[in-house]
Design a protein around this motif. Structure first.
Motif, mmCIF file in Angstrom:
data_model
loop_
_atom_site.group_PDB
_atom_site.id
_atom_site.type_symbol
_atom_site.label_atom_id
_atom_site.label_comp_id
_atom_site.label_asym_id
_atom_site.label_seq_id
_atom_site.Cartn_x
_atom_site.Cartn_y
_atom_site.Cartn_z
ATOM 1 N N UNK A 11 13.274 67.653 52.115
ATOM 2 C CA UNK A 11 12.499 67.583 50.871
ATOM 3 C C UNK A 11 11.123 68.252 51.015
ATOM 4 N N UNK A 12 10.321 67.921 52.047
ATOM 5 C CA UNK A 12 9.019 68.605 52.196
ATOM 6 C C UNK A 12 9.148 70.120 52.361
ATOM 7 N N UNK A 13 10.187 70.569 53.065
ATOM 8 C CA UNK A 13 10.354 72.004 53.300
ATOM 9 C C UNK A 13 10.649 72.734 51.988
ATOM 10 N N UNK A 14 11.608 72.212 51.221
ATOM 11 C CA UNK A 14 11.951 72.849 49.942
ATOM 12 C C UNK A 14 10.782 72.771 48.962
ATOM 13 N N UNK A 15 10.091 71.622 48.952
ATOM 14 C CA UNK A 15 8.937 71.464 48.052
ATOM 15 C C UNK A 15 7.850 72.473 48.384
ATOM 16 N N UNK A 16 7.598 72.664 49.689
ATOM 17 C CA UNK A 16 6.563 73.613 50.100
ATOM 18 C C UNK A 16 6.920 75.032 49.688
ATOM 19 N N UNK A 17 8.208 75.388 49.851
ATOM 20 C CA UNK A 17 8.649 76.738 49.484
ATOM 21 C C UNK A 17 8.478 76.987 47.982
ATOM 22 N N UNK A 18 8.763 75.974 47.172
ATOM 23 C CA UNK A 18 8.654 76.126 45.710
ATOM 24 C C UNK A 18 7.193 76.107 45.266
#
Length: 497
Positions: free
Chosen positions: A85-92
């Motif tokens: 979740x943190x990884x995808x959120x950061x990318x977006x």
């Protein structure tokens, strides 16, 4: 290793401390591995079942792949966390930093690498295609960026790299301070993974080439290698599936191939490092994704679902443990599920009712063999596990329940009742004092109900303990038989007489 260390000491904040912890963790990984081998504790690795490792490796591969979005999209600011979740959120959230030149070139090379990997897997004779693809990609991408650097200014490159060998790192090992616990924990976890993969690789190629691998010697070798590596600027390492496969396919038979490979790396470090100045970060991200994507083995997961549902649950548990929580917790969940499965099999062993296959002396499970028929006046039960304190109470209750159920079945179908209970102990490989007490108590309970208890084919160890505990005396001469058929025939003839 990067995951665990980054959570506490991000590399970009204190790179010197980060390196010290990496080398120290590698040293402790080596100590842990060598100690397991010296003490001949190789069975510890077996607590990680193939199912849990399948899920763990798949989850780790997904996380590592998602982390490469930073290089593949050209993001400057990216999270240090490793959960999905943190990884995808950061990318977006940082999509305004995306560079179209970066992701167009990155995904083109990623497609090229995946295609060549697919060709290498489908056609083993063309293994060299997938083996050469990363080198070709590095060279081609570096050339493109060098020639068109004015137009591709949005693409981040590696930059300056010093020539020469890294200096010895023995002076960077930390054996005190607040981060010592982190280094030890990281070393043990990465050491376990290193051993698991290394020994698995060794056993795989040993089976293919008809030779044997001593797991304990492998552990000592890998451990000493990592201890030496920690003093020469190496992080924890092991045998590689992909590179070993390339080596084998190329026809390599001895360690001379490794000497040639090391020499090539040495020449590169000493003379060719300036050539990588314009190598784009995106190509490294594409190569890493291509490498780890092979760890996601969904076909094996589907086979687990078909063969063993509990193994499939173990696989999913470790997979989502890595994705949602952390890599260490994912490993802990994997071990926990494996241990739980062992306990489940020990505490709830399989038992079944046996019947005679007409015209033979063979007795098999009546639920699996339609030809197996129940013998009138007998209940024949098979216990398919050792009888220990952990399962003795369950087995006693299960046997009594089987007797009750079989009695109801016989009355309803044959109009007969039970006179004798035969327990087939062929698969009982061991018994402890609790198991002996259970057998003695069961005989008394059945005797009160006017039922005879007979044991068939107890193994040597079981027979010795039955004799030493004086339980055999209470059974008498007609209480123990070599086979189920002998017990049924002898007792039936005694009734007729």
């Amino acid at each position: 290793m990067g995951t665990m260390l980054n959570d506490v000491v991000p590399y970009n904040k204190d790179p010197n401390l980060y390196l010290k912890l990496a080398f120290t963790a590698t040293f402790f990984a080596g100590v842990f591995q060598a100690t397991l081998g010296l003490l001949r504790l190789g069975f510890v690795i077996d607590f990680l079942s193939k199912a849990t490792l399948l899920g763990f490796m798949g989850g780790a591969a997904v996380i590592v792949s998602l982390q490469q979005l930073k290089g593949l999209l050209g993001i400057t600011h990216f999270t240090n966390k490793m959960q999905i979740y943190p990884v995808l959120s950061s990318a977006i959230q940082h999509r305004n930093e995306w560079s179209w030149q970066t992701y167009v070139m990155g995904f083109c090379f990623l497609a090229f690498l995946l295609t060549t990997r697919h060709i290498g897997m489908r056609k083993p004779k063309l293994f060299w295609v997938s083996a050469a693809a990363p080198l070709v990609s590095v060279g081609l991408s570096t050339l493109l960026v060098t020639l068109f650097k004015s137009k591709l200014h949005g693409i981040a490159t590696i930059g300056h790299l010093d020539k020469g060998l890294n200096p010895p790192s023995s002076n960077m090992l930390l054996f005190h301070g607040q981060f010592l616990g982190l280094a030890i924990k990281t070393g043990i976890i990465t050491g376990i993974l290193s051993l698991t993969e290394g020994i698995a690789v060794g056993r795989t190629f040993a089976a293919l080439n008809d030779y044997q691998v001593d797991g304990n010697k492998e552990m000592i070798a890998i451990g000493l290698m990592n201890m030496a590596g920690s003093c020469s600027s190496c992080y924890v390492t092991t045998g590689s599936f992909s590179r070993s496969a390339v080596n084998a396919n190329a026809g390599a038979k001895t360690v001379v191939s490794n000497i040639i490979m090391a020499s090539t790396v040495l020449v590169t470090l000493l003379f060719l490092m300036p050539l990588f100045y314009y190598t784009p970060n995106l190509i490294l991200a594409a190569i890493i994704i291509t490498a780890v994507i092979g760890l996601i083995d969904y076909q094996s997961a589907l086979r687990l679902w078909k063969v063993d549902k509990l193994d499939f649950v173990a696989c999913l548990s470790s997979f989502f443990g890595v994705l949602m929580i952390s890599v260490p917790m994912g490993l802990a969940i994997a071990v926990g599920v494996s241990v739980f499965k062992i306990l489940l099999h020990v505490t709830r062993p399989n038992t079944c009712v046996l019947g005679n296959i007409t015209g033979t002396q063979i007795y098999q499970n009546v639920n699996r063999y339609k030809e197996a028929k129940r013998v009138p006046y007998f209940v024949i039960l098979s216990i398919e596990a050792p009888i220990y304190f952990a399962n003795s109470t369950y087995l006693q209750e299960r046997i009594l329940r089987w007797i009750r159920e079989e009695e109801e079945w016989l009355v309803a179908n044959n109009g007969t009742s039970i006179k004798c209970v035969v327990i087939d102990m062929t698969a009982v490989t061991g018994i402890d004092t609790s198991g002996l007490a259970m057998v003695k108590e069961l005989r008394k309970m059945l005797e009160k109900r006017s039922l005879q208890l007979v044991l068939a084919n107890p193994g040597g160890t079981v027979m010795e303990k039955l004799h030493q505990s004086n339980i055999l005396e209470s059974f008498g001469s007609e209480g123990v038989y070599l086979t189920v058929d002998e017990a049924v025939a002898d007792i039936s003839s005694a009734w007729k007489a």
